[in-house]
Design an enzyme around this catalytic site. Structure first.
Site, PDB file in Angstrom:
ATOM      1  N   HIS A  76       5.323  -3.271   0.910  1.00 45.39           N
ATOM      2  CA  HIS A  76       6.259  -3.408   2.040  1.00 45.39           C
ATOM      3  C   HIS A  76       5.563  -3.261   3.394  1.00 45.39           C
ATOM      4  CE1 HIS A  76       9.627  -3.637  -0.620  1.00 45.39           C
ATOM      5  NE2 HIS A  76       9.423  -2.433  -1.131  1.00 45.39           N
TER       6      HIS A  76
ATOM      7  N   ASP B  86       7.081  -6.339  -8.466  1.00 44.90           N
ATOM      8  CA  ASP B  86       7.930  -5.197  -8.113  1.00 44.90           C
ATOM      9  C   ASP B  86       9.375  -5.700  -7.953  1.00 44.90           C
ATOM     10  OD1 ASP B  86       7.607  -2.206  -6.725  1.00 44.90           O
ATOM     11  OD2 ASP B  86       9.260  -3.369  -5.841  1.00 44.90           O
TER      12      ASP B  86
ATOM     13  N   HIS C 166      11.440  -5.061  -5.677  1.00 44.21           N
ATOM     14  CA  HIS C 166      11.748  -5.401  -4.291  1.00 44.21           C
ATOM     15  C   HIS C 166      10.812  -6.498  -3.788  1.00 44.21           C
ATOM     16  CE1 HIS C 166      12.848  -1.073  -4.825  1.00 44.21           C
ATOM     17  NE2 HIS C 166      13.932  -1.446  -4.175  1.00 44.21           N
TER      18      HIS C 166
ATOM     19  N   ASP D 106       9.840  -0.860 -11.146  1.00 45.16           N
ATOM     20  CA  ASP D 106      11.269  -0.681 -10.845  1.00 45.16           C
ATOM     21  C   ASP D 106      12.131  -1.862 -11.310  1.00 45.16           C
ATOM     22  OD1 ASP D 106       9.863  -2.015  -8.853  1.00 45.16           O
ATOM     23  OD2 ASP D 106      10.581  -0.764  -7.198  1.00 45.16           O
TER      24      ASP D 106
HETATM   25  C1  SP5 Z   1       7.448   0.235  -3.264  1.00 43.77           C
HETATM   26  C2  SP5 Z   1       8.928   0.252  -3.450  1.00 43.77           C
HETATM   27  O1  SP5 Z   1       9.421   0.035  -4.544  1.00 43.77           O
HETATM   28  N1  SP5 Z   1       9.676   0.574  -2.382  1.00 43.77           N
HETATM   29  C3  SP5 Z   1      11.092   0.579  -2.474  1.00 43.77           C
HETATM   30  C4  SP5 Z   1      11.776   1.096  -1.265  1.00 43.77           C
HETATM   31  C5  SP5 Z   1      13.255   0.998  -1.424  1.00 43.77           C
HETATM   32  N2  SP5 Z   1      13.957   1.725  -0.429  1.00 43.77           N
HETATM   33  C6  SP5 Z   1      15.352   1.384  -0.342  1.00 43.77           C
HETATM   34  C7  SP5 Z   1      16.188   2.376  -1.049  1.00 43.77           C
HETATM   35  C8  SP5 Z   1      17.624   1.940  -1.114  1.00 43.77           C
HETATM   36  C9  SP5 Z   1      18.399   2.972  -1.840  1.00 43.77           C
HETATM   37  N3  SP5 Z   1      19.658   2.496  -2.274  1.00 43.77           N
HETATM   38  C10 SP5 Z   1      20.406   3.517  -2.984  1.00 43.77           C
HETATM   39  C11 SP5 Z   1      20.634   3.187  -4.432  1.00 43.77           C
HETATM   40  C12 SP5 Z   1      20.867   4.441  -5.206  1.00 43.77           C
HETATM   41  N4  SP5 Z   1      21.415   4.168  -6.499  1.00 43.77           N
HETATM   42 ZN    ZN Z   2      10.055  -1.633  -5.471  1.00 46.04          ZN
END
Ligand code: SP5
Ligand code: ZN
Length: 340
Positions: free
Chosen positions: A161, A195, A197, A284
């Site tokens: 990211h 990943d 995301h 993830d």
């Molecule tokens: C490297 C990596 O995987 N970074 C991911 C960062 C994600 N951050 C956003 C989190 C959003 C949380 N949403 C809440 C869901 C809870 N069930």
């Molecule tokens: Zn991720």
């Protein structure tokens, strides 16, 4: 298989992160993730856990803006000198809209300028941990140029990211991009990001380049973080047009649907004929991940490894996300066991 790992990550342990709605939760990207993976490596006979070499700052400056790295280097000391009440972690609450903003002089102004969300929390050990993670990725890259079929960079913090001049999503230095850029001096590179995301930082870094093919499979940004990158229409710019591909996937994507998308990505990589492959490996996508909504099983992760291995291109695998700590070890072993 060589596994590059540094203990420096332990001092990067932010006390919390902030979720949507303002909820303070324990930091999901925590040191225990590495302990689970290291434990799994001790149970197989093919993983050789090794300290990374120090490549210095030049290969990192080749990807990231110097002022941004200076910010990472000095922000903790500057934070302690502010009049903020709770100094447990540097976390701004105001962010720059990227409409050619001025870079403010104050620490919190710069923090908002250089961060995209409330998860890239900086503590005392963050910069050293991020440098060590980049050195793990560079060491793994060097190993494949010396004839290893594959090497694993057990990076923490993760990197995909982080852009040229910003942190976000638990990431500060884009480890996979630093490795891919370093390898690009030796031959054509494909970077595949699995990943959950979208690897928005990687997308930004290579968007205008044709010598590094970047492909990301991820949850559709219409409903998932990072929201502002990862759409199928984003395919590169200028000379780089056609050398970036996004595969946004719906919530609930299962093994079969995921592997279909992966096959399309692998066909593009075959056509590109890279000399080196970098894989941004986030776990993830796993069905039981607390942040993910994609339903890939441990068997599915193994099958991803098998199909990536069928490219028969020397591969640097770089650890990204994955927050079901209990399952992390077996999922990483599942992937790497097919690529060793
Ligand atoms: C490297 C990596 O995987 N970074 C991911 C960062 C994600 N951050 C956003 C989190 C959003 C949380 N949403 C809440 C869901 C809870 N069930
Ligand atoms: Zn991720």
């Amino acid at each position: 298989m060589k596994v590059y790992y540094s203990e420096a990550h332990r001092k990067h342990e932010p006390p919390f992160e902030v979720f949507d709605g303002g909820l303070r939760v324990p930091y999901l990207e925590n040191p225990d993730r590495m302990d689970r993976i290291l434990e799994a490596f001790r149970e197989v006979d093919w993983a050789e856990v090794t300290e990374p070499a120090d490549f210095g700052l030049d290969p990192i400056y080749a990807v990231h803006d110097k002022d941004y790295l200076d910010f990472l280097a000095s922000s903790w000391t500057e934070w302690l000198a502010t009049d903020s009440r709770d100094k447990s972690t540097l976390l701004p609450a105001t962010f720059a809209l990227r409409r050619h903003p001025q870079k403010p002089a104050s620490l919190l102004g710069r923090a908002g300028y250089y961060m995209m969300d409330l998860s890239a929390c900086i503590v005392e050990g963050t910069y050293q941990a991020a440098l060590a993670a980049a050195n793990c990725a560079l060491s793994a890259a060097e190993a494949v140029t010396n004839g290893e079929r594959s090497a694993f960079a057990l990076c923490r913090p993760p990197g995909h990211h982080a852009g040229k001049d910003y942190a976000g999503g638990y990431c500060f230095i884009n480890n996979a991009s630093v490795a891919a850029n370093w390898l690009s001096a030796k031959g054509k590179v494909a970077l595949l990001d699995i990943d959950y995301h979208c690897g928005n930082g990687t997308q930004d870094i290579f968007f205008e380049r044709e010598d590094v093919l970047t492909i990301s499979l991820h949850a559709d940004p219409n409903f998932e973080y990072p929201y502002f990158a990862g759409y199928a229409e984003e395919r590169g710019k200028g000379k780089g047009l056609g050398f970036h591909h996004n595969f946004p996937l719906p919530a609930g994507t299962d093994d079969a649907a995921y592997l279909n998308a992966l096959d399309l990505a692998l066909a593009l990589i075959r056509e590109f004929q890279p000399e080196y492959l970098v894989v941004s490996a986030g776990m993830d996508i796993y069905a039981e991940d607390p942040l993910g909504k994609i339903k890939v099983t441990t068997q599915g992760i193994k099958e991803i490894g098998r199909r990536v291995a069928s490219l028969a291109v020397p591969a640097v695998i770089v650890m990204e996300g994955g927050y079901n700590n209990e399952a992390l070890g077996r999922n990483v072993i599942g992937l790497l066991g097919e690529l060793k």
